[in-house]
Structure formats: C-alpha cells, structure tokens
Design a protein around this motif. Structure first.
Motif, PDB file in Angstrom:
ATOM      1  N   ILE A  10      27.398 -18.117 -59.449  1.00 45.76           N
ATOM      2  CA  ILE A  10      26.795 -18.416 -58.149  1.00 45.76           C
ATOM      3  C   ILE A  10      26.595 -19.921 -58.145  1.00 45.76           C
ATOM      4  O   ILE A  10      25.786 -20.458 -58.904  1.00 45.76           O
ATOM      5  N   ALA A  11      27.397 -20.607 -57.333  1.00 40.15           N
ATOM      6  CA  ALA A  11      27.538 -22.060 -57.478  1.00 40.15           C
ATOM      7  C   ALA A  11      26.761 -22.826 -56.419  1.00 40.15           C
ATOM      8  O   ALA A  11      26.983 -22.648 -55.222  1.00 40.15           O
ATOM      9  N   GLY A  12      25.844 -23.676 -56.894  1.00 44.85           N
ATOM     10  CA  GLY A  12      25.122 -24.587 -56.020  1.00 44.85           C
ATOM     11  C   GLY A  12      25.725 -25.983 -56.102  1.00 44.85           C
ATOM     12  O   GLY A  12      26.911 -26.149 -56.395  1.00 44.85           O
ATOM     13  N   LEU A  13      24.891 -26.992 -55.876  1.00 42.17           N
ATOM     14  CA  LEU A  13      25.361 -28.370 -55.806  1.00 42.17           C
ATOM     15  C   LEU A  13      25.726 -28.936 -57.178  1.00 42.17           C
ATOM     16  O   LEU A  13      25.240 -28.475 -58.209  1.00 42.17           O
TER      17      LEU A  13
ATOM     18  N   ASN B 159      27.711 -28.415 -49.484  1.00 34.50           N
ATOM     19  CA  ASN B 159      28.406 -29.521 -50.152  1.00 34.50           C
ATOM     20  C   ASN B 159      28.853 -29.167 -51.551  1.00 34.50           C
ATOM     21  O   ASN B 159      28.604 -29.906 -52.510  1.00 34.50           O
ATOM     22  N   LEU B 160      29.508 -28.060 -51.652  1.00 36.10           N
ATOM     23  CA  LEU B 160      30.045 -27.621 -52.932  1.00 36.10           C
ATOM     24  C   LEU B 160      30.990 -28.683 -53.489  1.00 36.10           C
ATOM     25  O   LEU B 160      31.724 -29.328 -52.738  1.00 36.10           O
ATOM     26  N   ASP B 161      30.996 -28.864 -54.803  1.00 38.45           N
ATOM     27  CA  ASP B 161      31.947 -29.805 -55.406  1.00 38.45           C
ATOM     28  C   ASP B 161      33.372 -29.329 -55.109  1.00 38.45           C
ATOM     29  O   ASP B 161      33.724 -28.186 -55.409  1.00 38.45           O
ATOM     30  N   PRO B 162      34.195 -30.192 -54.522  1.00 43.69           N
ATOM     31  CA  PRO B 162      35.556 -29.759 -54.143  1.00 43.69           C
ATOM     32  C   PRO B 162      36.413 -29.401 -55.353  1.00 43.69           C
ATOM     33  O   PRO B 162      37.425 -28.711 -55.211  1.00 43.69           O
TER      34      PRO B 162
ATOM     35  N   PRO C  70      26.951 -18.560 -47.527  1.00 43.99           N
ATOM     36  CA  PRO C  70      25.672 -19.286 -47.592  1.00 43.99           C
ATOM     37  C   PRO C  70      24.616 -18.505 -48.370  1.00 43.99           C
ATOM     38  O   PRO C  70      24.582 -17.270 -48.318  1.00 43.99           O
ATOM     39  N   ALA C  71      23.748 -19.233 -49.078  1.00 42.41           N
ATOM     40  CA  ALA C  71      22.753 -18.609 -49.960  1.00 42.41           C
ATOM     41  C   ALA C  71      21.884 -17.588 -49.230  1.00 42.41           C
ATOM     42  O   ALA C  71      21.439 -16.613 -49.820  1.00 42.41           O
ATOM     43  N   GLY C  72      21.663 -17.811 -47.938  1.00 39.16           N
ATOM     44  CA  GLY C  72      20.793 -16.906 -47.194  1.00 39.16           C
ATOM     45  C   GLY C  72      21.401 -15.547 -46.927  1.00 39.16           C
ATOM     46  O   GLY C  72      20.691 -14.612 -46.562  1.00 39.16           O
ATOM     47  N   ARG C  73      22.721 -15.438 -47.076  1.00 41.56           N
ATOM     48  CA  ARG C  73      23.357 -14.128 -46.855  1.00 41.56           C
ATOM     49  C   ARG C  73      23.502 -13.433 -48.201  1.00 41.56           C
ATOM     50  O   ARG C  73      24.593 -13.241 -48.723  1.00 41.56           O
ATOM     51  N   TRP C  74      22.367 -13.045 -48.735  1.00 43.59           N
ATOM     52  CA  TRP C  74      22.252 -12.575 -50.114  1.00 43.59           C
ATOM     53  C   TRP C  74      23.005 -11.255 -50.329  1.00 43.59           C
ATOM     54  O   TRP C  74      23.659 -11.057 -51.352  1.00 43.59           O
TER      55      TRP C  74
ATOM     56  N   LYS D 167      22.146 -26.844 -58.207  1.00 41.97           N
ATOM     57  CA  LYS D 167      20.925 -26.775 -57.407  1.00 41.97           C
ATOM     58  C   LYS D 167      21.180 -26.119 -56.043  1.00 41.97           C
ATOM     59  O   LYS D 167      22.178 -26.397 -55.376  1.00 41.97           O
ATOM     60  N   VAL D 168      20.260 -25.248 -55.664  1.00 44.36           N
ATOM     61  CA  VAL D 168      20.243 -24.697 -54.308  1.00 44.36           C
ATOM     62  C   VAL D 168      18.895 -25.078 -53.720  1.00 44.36           C
ATOM     63  O   VAL D 168      17.860 -24.639 -54.207  1.00 44.36           O
ATOM     64  N   GLY D 169      18.905 -25.947 -52.714  1.00 42.75           N
ATOM     65  CA  GLY D 169      17.647 -26.478 -52.173  1.00 42.75           C
ATOM     66  C   GLY D 169      16.730 -25.383 -51.659  1.00 42.75           C
ATOM     67  O   GLY D 169      17.169 -24.463 -50.971  1.00 42.75           O
TER      68      GLY D 169
END
Lengths: 274, 274
Positions: free
Chosen positions: B7-10, B36-39, B52-56, B76-78
């Motif tokens: 599960i990939a954050g920033l 802004n995922l690392d390309p 998106p993180a909110g669509r769990w 990181k996920v803000g």
C-alpha cells in the motif's frame, strides 16, 4: 506608599496590572522592553522608560534609578531575539551563554536570578489580579459539543506534556487529531496554523506548566487569542481554569458569543455537562 | 515464488522496497493511494493500481484480487484527508469514527487490524531493507560542532517526548532553543518553519517512537528532507541511528557534503568525537 516596577512585554497584561496597582494605592513604574508595547501603558504608570530587552544592564540600572525593590515580569517577550545578536549587551549575552538549553524556564530563571542578585524581589504575576483568573467552567452561552469536550480533554493532556518539556504551552486539536503545537512561534501562530490545516472547527488549548512558577509564564488569554481563533473559524477557546489570566473578559466573551464560539476554563477534574 | 502487496504512499520508500523485493525473487504488486505517487513505482512492480486512500473497501478488494497475503504499508499518507469527508467510503469512516483520539498509532492500528481481519499479514517495513538503516555515526565529511552536538542531544530528547505522545516525530532546534515541533504538517514543514525562525544553522532531528511498531511509522530520511533543510540554510540533519531508513543515501551524503551540512545517525549512547 509602596512602589512596584514592571518589566513590560507585549499585550495588555502590564497595563491591567499597573491599573490594579494604582487602585491598590501603589505607585507603578515600568520599563517597556518590546517594540509593540501597548500604548495604554504610559497612561497608567508614574513613569515609563523604553529600553530594548537586549540592553539588560540599562534595564537593571533604570529599575535602580526608579527606586523600586519589587519587580514584576509581565507580557510576552519573544525568544527569537536570541538569534539577533545585534543589540544584546554583554550582560545579556553572559546570562544566556551560560545556558545549554534555552527553554523558557531556564532563560527566565537566569534573568530572575540576576534581578535577585541585584537586590530586587521578583513578585508573582497574580498578586493583584485574582479577579482575572476564571474558575473552571464555560464562560460563554455556547457550550462545547460532545466532540469538542473530547478534543478539549485530549488537547489538555497533549499541551500538558508539551509544557512539561518546557517547549510551549498550547496546541490545536480537531476531531481527535493534534494539528499544531506551540514552540517558539507562540500561541496565536499555533492556533492559526492548526486551524488552517483542518477547515472550520479547531479547538485551541493553553495550559500552565506542570510545575508552574507563579512569577512568569502563567497562561494569558485575550482578545488577540480569540481573534486568531476566529480568523481560522475555530470553535472552542479553552485554557486551564483556576490559573490562567483572561484579559478584557467581558468583551472577549461577548465577541465569542457573537461568533458562537465556546470559551472554556478547563480542569481535568471538572464536571462536564452531559 | 512469493508475492507481496504494497500500500504505497508518498516518497521513494515503496519504490526502493519493491525493487528489493524483486531482487530477492519476490513478485511485488502495489496499490498507490496518494496523488503524488513516485512515478518510478510502476516500473518496479508487476501490477500497480491507483485507488485513493479514502476508498478503503476498494483497496481491500484490489489486494484480494491481486492475490497477496503479505502486505506492507510504505510511504507517508497525510492524515489531513480525515478532514475532507469527500471520497471517504463507509468502511474508512467506520474505522476512523470509532477512534476518540486519532493519533498516528491509533489510526494505523485500526487499518492494520482491518487488514488482518481480512486475512492479510502486515509485514515489517524493514524486512527487505536492512542496508537502508545506517548504524549510529556521522555520515558526512563535515562533523557537527560542539554547539551542534548539544542541539542534537537536546533535539533527540524533545523529539522522543513528542513521539511518546504520538503527535509527531521531529523537531527543529538551534543554539539550545526548540523552534518547531512536527504535528500534522509533517517533518519537512517542521524543518522549514524552524529554520525560517532562526536564520542559518538550524539542527533537524527525527526519531522513532519510544515503542516503535516496526510495521509502520519508522523514520524515513531522503533527498526531500535534506532539501527542506538546505532551503532554510540549516546545518545538521540528524535522525535516530539503527532504525531510521535513509533513502538515496549516496546522493544525499554527497549533496550534504557539497553544502557543508552534517548528516548524523544519532543514538544517545553513541561515542561523540571530542
């Protein structure tokens, strides 16, 4: 007739204190040590001299010259000046250079000790101002919601932890999330930063230190504090009841009521309305 | 062949982890949950889905669909998204609504528990990355000065206290004064705020929590962290040695050396050069 000396920083506290001193039949004299001194101060003291905080020897000399023995430290003096060596005299530099950790207690204690070495007695800020300290309770018509009471209780615990490290005494919370903590930037900046990060509804909390020295750093809440909260559409201004000073209380509560903001003098053991 | 889910954050951590997983003969798949995922991530995983993180619920479904059992939370996920109810599904809202205090541990634990209820095993971030964790020591040519060592030690104590309250894990210090503490704004903002308040020479410190869960919130230092420090003319980038990840270490140290910045993997019991 007694005479008290005030080393005056920012805000209304020095003015209110001097006015009360006069009412109590004392003479009050002051050294204003910050640029933005409240303009009302001159009108309520017998003598006002203006000397920047960094010219510490001159401040000492002025207090001797004005023949005071009892001195009060009132109003915030920003710690940031430590980073501006211009205008710091050798006595100021010697006092601060000896400190490895320049937290508020260590700094203020160094200046208090120096005043005492000079024969002054540094008095407790609250001496003439007990009526400025609200007992625990809600001051406004608007009561906090259940969610806000939880944020108040959480913010109190976090701010106490922070104050125990002597870094700051305030935090901003919303919906169980700590948004911002006060450090050198001060309470108003902490409230504004926290509020800007969460949209409307931030809860601000300001507390005394776990081992509070009654001569300095007692929490002060005033119209500026409320304005910072209003500017970010905050919903609760909370502070530690039974010790914090609230300045201009009537106007503050009226303005809070007008904006549906709750103002709370909090204690962790207080009875919270169901 | 094993298969791990990310599960990939920033930031670069998910990319580095996925690349190492491949080197170790594992397949890696990822759900990117931030804008802004690392390309670079797409190039090092067998499959990348963006949700998106909110669509769990969709994230859970995707992990099942990609047939992984072992899941890693990386990057990181803000936490700020909690204040933007748009796009939070009912499963996300139910998880967070049950929490009175939404500190990082409580939040992450709720999501980890939910993953485990679904049959996933949440793995330790460091599993494939021990070489990213510098042992205590100075990584750069430039060694801290005596003043900076004192600020490092003081900052470590303050950041640890802050991390113990689970509000943030970083602070900015200069010359014995704590300038800024991390809260919801994150490490980079804390460094920039602290540095902007004191002129050149700020010391940044980032630490692990006193009771660190090795599955999440391990301190990560990377080029962005260094750049935040360089932008405010800071002088030391310090972090807890033996546990923190340093990403792109060679480039980070080279760039720090070019700017005469000291990078320090600190431990309170380390031998400090005289």
């Amino acid at each position: 007739m007694g005479r008290v000396g005030i080393i005056a920083g920012l805000g209304r506290l020095p003015v209110v204190f001097a006015a009360e001193a006069r009412k109590a039949g004392l003479e009050a004299v002051a050294v204003g040590v910050v640029d933005n001194l409240d303009p009302g101060l001159a009108g309520v003291v017998n003598e006002l001299r203006r000397i920047p905080a960094g010219r510490w020897q001159e401040i000492i000399d002025a207090l001797h010259d004005m023949q005071v023995k009892e001195v009060y430290l009132l109003g915030k003096v920003g710690k940031g000046r430590i980073f501006d060596p211009n205008g710091l005299d050798s006595r100021f530099l010697a006092l601060t250079a000896s400190l490895r950790e320049k937290n508020d207690d260590a700094l203020l204690q160094a200046f208090v000790d120096d005043l005492e070495r000079e024969g002054f007695v540094v008095g407790e800020q609250g001496r003439l101002l007990p009526h400025l300290v609200p007992p625990p309770g809600v001051l406004t018509r608007r009561q906090p919601t259940e969610r806000e009471w939880r944020d108040i209780a959480y913010g109190y615990r976090i701010a106490k932890g922070l104050a125990g490290m002597d870094v700051g005494q305030a935090c901003a919370v919303k919906d169980g999330v700590v948004l911002a903590l006060e450090a050198i930037d001060g309470t108003d900046a902490c409230i504004r930063r926290g509020g800007s990060l969460c949209g409307p509804g931030v809860v601000a909390m300001k507390v005394a230190k776990p081992k509070q020295d009654l001569r300095f750093d007692i929490p002060v809440i005033g119209l500026d504090t409320l304005q910072s909260l209003l500017d970010v559409k905050g919903s609760v201004l909370a502070f530690e009841g039974g010790i914090s000073f609230v300045i201009d209380r009537e106007e503050l509560v009226a303005r809070a009521d007008a904006h549906e903001v709750a103002v709370v003098a909090y204690r962790p053991d207080m009875q919270i309305p169901a």
